[in-house]
Design an enzyme around this catalytic site. Structure first.
Site, PDB file in Angstrom:
ATOM      1  N   SER A  64      33.498  73.664   3.964  1.00  0.00           N
ATOM      2  CA  SER A  64      32.296  74.372   5.472  1.00  0.00           C
ATOM      3  C   SER A  64      31.959  75.496   5.115  1.00  0.00           C
ATOM      4  CB  SER A  64      34.193  74.584   6.322  1.00  0.00           C
ATOM      5  OG  SER A  64      33.553  74.202   7.619  1.00  0.00           O
ATOM      6  N   HIS A 123      32.979  69.376  12.180  1.00  0.00           N
ATOM      7  CA  HIS A 123      32.474  68.865  11.664  1.00  0.00           C
ATOM      8  C   HIS A 123      32.805  68.048  12.846  1.00  0.00           C
ATOM      9  CE1 HIS A 123      32.066  71.213   8.692  1.00  0.00           C
ATOM     10  NE2 HIS A 123      33.027  72.529   9.001  1.00  0.00           N
TER      11      HIS A 123
END
Length: 304
Positions: A86, A190
């Site tokens: 991430s 996300h």
């Protein structure tokens, strides 16, 4: 062969930066970064409590700064590949020479602010599912309206969605899942909830001039290595609203013949996944400067 990896949001803990600031030059570097991005990284990394560093706009730059600081402390190393989970992808982009430290901190500051703003629209969050069959779990999440935002491998999937949806998940776990653990994050990252942040990040990225990676860079999008800085930057923007496929990154590590994995500060999460998914691969997490000597020895043994 060695892979150097950087953790994502949720890895931060109160005071984790404190021992790193005692290293020569570290406090000055952090002060300069803080001035450049308008955020007191030293304060948040040493004095702030868990709630303060859970704030997306704080946590993301803090994690990238810690990753860069700890990697520099390792000395002049050349890993066989780099990757980040991430927001750790921005740290990895700096490792690979795609972005310099200043550009990486500037981009992650804007990313954190944009994602915090997107997260404020609806109350959302994320929870980790431990155990179970991935296909069964994903189908169950979709039934509840949740997104499998992080498919981490090693029997771990992270669900993201509204707080109501996550509460329903806690009451109704997928078959085979041992535990559902709420994560220390402030939004459904996300997922489609982050769509507003994509536009903001695209504008920020347009001001950057990325270099092509000097090392194999493994992307969260699909686990593939990416050859150009322009594509890496494009993926960094789009990844904000799309699932992290760390499972595919680890599959690529296998294909590349990785024999050792070092996770920069605040290490622990990705080494834990690697221990379960990459048997035989030696792992080391940089938690404090006390880990540096062992990390250097491991790097010397496994560098090409």
């Amino acid at each position: 062969m060695l892979v150097l990896v950087a953790p994502g949001q949720g890895a931060q803990t109160p005071g984790f930066l404190t021992p790193w600031l005692d290293l020569p030059g570290a406090a000055d570097r952090v002060a300069a970064w803080s001035d450049a991005i308008g955020l007191d990284l030293a304060h948040y990394g040493t004095q702030a409590d868990a709630d303060a560093i859970r704030d997306t706009a704080v946590a993301q730059p803090l994690l990238v700064a810690a990753g860069l600081l700890s990697a520099t402390a390792l000395g002049d190393i050349t890993p066989g590949a780099v990757a980040g989970h991430s927001v750790g992808e921005i740290t990895a982009a700096a490792f690979a020479g795609v972005l310099d430290d200043s550009a990486a901190l500037t981009l992650v500051r804007k990313r954190g602010l944009a994602m915090a703003e997107a997260a404020a629209i609806t109350e959302t969050g994320m929870s980790a599912l431990l155990g179970g069959d991935p296909d069964v779990s994903v189908a169950h999440l979709e039934k509840l309206g949740l997104t499998p935002a992080n498919v981490n491998g090693a029997g771990q999937i992270v669900a993201a969605g509204t707080l109501e949806q996550l509460a329903a998940l806690a009451e109704d776990k997928p078959e085979g899942v041992r535990k559902v653990v709420p994560l220390k994050v402030a939004g459904a990252f996300h997922t489609h909830h982050m769509a507003p942040a994509v536009d903001a990040l695209a504008k920020a990225a347009a001001d950057l001039a990325p270099g092509d990676p000097k090392l194999p860079y493994v992307s969260n999008k699909d686990g593939r290595t990416v050859a150009t800085g322009a594509e890496i930057l494009q993926r960094l923007v789009g990844q904000v609203a799309n699932p992290v496929r760390w499972d595919l990154c680890m599959e690529t590590f296998k294909e590349l013949g990785v024999t050792a994995l070092v996770e920069v500060c605040p290490g622990g999460t990705l080494t834990g996944l690697a221990k379960r998914a990459l048997p035989g691969v030696k792992t080391l997490a940089l938690k404090t400067p006390d880990d540096l000597d062992a990390a250097r020895e491991l790097i010397a043994e496994h560098s090409a």
